[in-house]
Motif scaffolding. Sequence first.
Motif, PDB file in Angstrom:
ATOM      1  N   LEU A  36       7.853  -7.494   1.317  1.00 17.31           N
ATOM      2  CA  LEU A  36       7.134  -7.125   2.528  1.00 17.31           C
ATOM      3  C   LEU A  36       8.137  -6.867   3.636  1.00 17.31           C
ATOM      4  O   LEU A  36       9.134  -7.589   3.742  1.00 17.31           O
ATOM      5  N   GLN A  48       4.248  -4.579   6.371  1.00 23.31           N
ATOM      6  CA  GLN A  48       4.181  -3.410   5.504  1.00 23.31           C
ATOM      7  C   GLN A  48       4.165  -3.867   4.052  1.00 23.31           C
ATOM      8  O   GLN A  48       5.075  -4.541   3.590  1.00 23.31           O
ATOM      9  N   VAL A  49       3.079  -3.531   3.347  1.00 19.28           N
ATOM     10  CA  VAL A  49       2.904  -3.880   1.945  1.00 19.28           C
ATOM     11  C   VAL A  49       3.177  -2.621   1.125  1.00 19.28           C
ATOM     12  O   VAL A  49       2.738  -1.531   1.510  1.00 19.28           O
ATOM     13  N   VAL A  52      -1.530  -0.796  -2.184  1.00 20.36           N
ATOM     14  CA  VAL A  52      -2.822  -1.478  -2.078  1.00 20.36           C
ATOM     15  C   VAL A  52      -2.927  -2.550  -3.148  1.00 20.36           C
ATOM     16  O   VAL A  52      -3.391  -3.662  -2.900  1.00 20.36           O
ATOM     17  N   ASP A  54      -0.569  -4.290  -4.610  1.00 17.23           N
ATOM     18  CA  ASP A  54       0.206  -5.472  -4.233  1.00 17.23           C
ATOM     19  C   ASP A  54      -0.535  -6.279  -3.167  1.00 17.23           C
ATOM     20  O   ASP A  54      -0.552  -7.509  -3.200  1.00 17.23           O
ATOM     21  N   GLY A  55      -1.156  -5.589  -2.210  1.00 10.94           N
ATOM     22  CA  GLY A  55      -1.909  -6.267  -1.163  1.00 10.94           C
ATOM     23  C   GLY A  55      -3.104  -7.026  -1.712  1.00 10.94           C
ATOM     24  O   GLY A  55      -3.359  -8.161  -1.314  1.00 10.94           O
ATOM     25  N   GLY A  59      -3.595 -10.939  -1.617  1.00  6.31           N
ATOM     26  CA  GLY A  59      -4.815 -11.448  -0.997  1.00  6.31           C
ATOM     27  C   GLY A  59      -5.509 -12.481  -1.871  1.00  6.31           C
ATOM     28  O   GLY A  59      -6.070 -13.459  -1.383  1.00  6.31           O
ATOM     29  N   ILE A  82      -1.816  -5.357   8.779  1.00  4.38           N
ATOM     30  CA  ILE A  82      -1.368  -5.234   7.397  1.00  4.38           C
ATOM     31  C   ILE A  82      -1.465  -3.753   7.078  1.00  4.38           C
ATOM     32  O   ILE A  82      -2.541  -3.152   7.185  1.00  4.38           O
ATOM     33  N   VAL A  84      -0.353  -0.257   4.602  1.00  2.87           N
ATOM     34  CA  VAL A  84       0.138   0.383   3.383  1.00  2.87           C
ATOM     35  C   VAL A  84       0.430   1.815   3.797  1.00  2.87           C
ATOM     36  O   VAL A  84      -0.488   2.538   4.192  1.00  2.87           O
ATOM     37  N   THR A 112     -10.938  -6.351   7.594  1.00  8.98           N
ATOM     38  CA  THR A 112     -10.470  -5.354   6.631  1.00  8.98           C
ATOM     39  C   THR A 112     -11.041  -3.984   6.991  1.00  8.98           C
ATOM     40  O   THR A 112     -12.102  -3.873   7.607  1.00  8.98           O
TER      41      THR A 112
END
Length: 125
Positions: A36, A48-49, A52, A54-55, A59, A82, A84, A112
């Motif tokens: 990150l 910065q992830v 998606v 990985d996020g 999560g 957060i 992407v 979100t």
Amino acid sequence: MATSSDLAATVGRVARAGDRFDVTANLSVTVDGVDLAVSTVDDRIRVQVPSVWDGVRLGRTERVRLGRLARILADAGETAEIRVGDAVVAVVGDDATPGRLDWVLSEGPVETHPRAVVQAAFRLR
């Protein structure tokens, strides 16, 4: 060296004391094998992830920590985005405006942006 829980506890104590503090960051952090990039732009913390997927994985595995971090940020008057790519997929902390689904899925003030998640998933693989 301080652990993440020590840092969270320290930030939590500062927030509860009502002291205002400024956050300036430009660092790389690896959580569960995901790299990150954490930085600050204006009054926001940006996380910065890489993708998606990985996020979503983070999560699920870090849900409790994310909720704790969200509450600490809100108590401190701070907000994290957060991201992407250039898509803001979630807002965490003080400026978050959770919807019904967010309250069901999260442990704290997490907002979100499903449309941004879908767009980022198809843009970045």
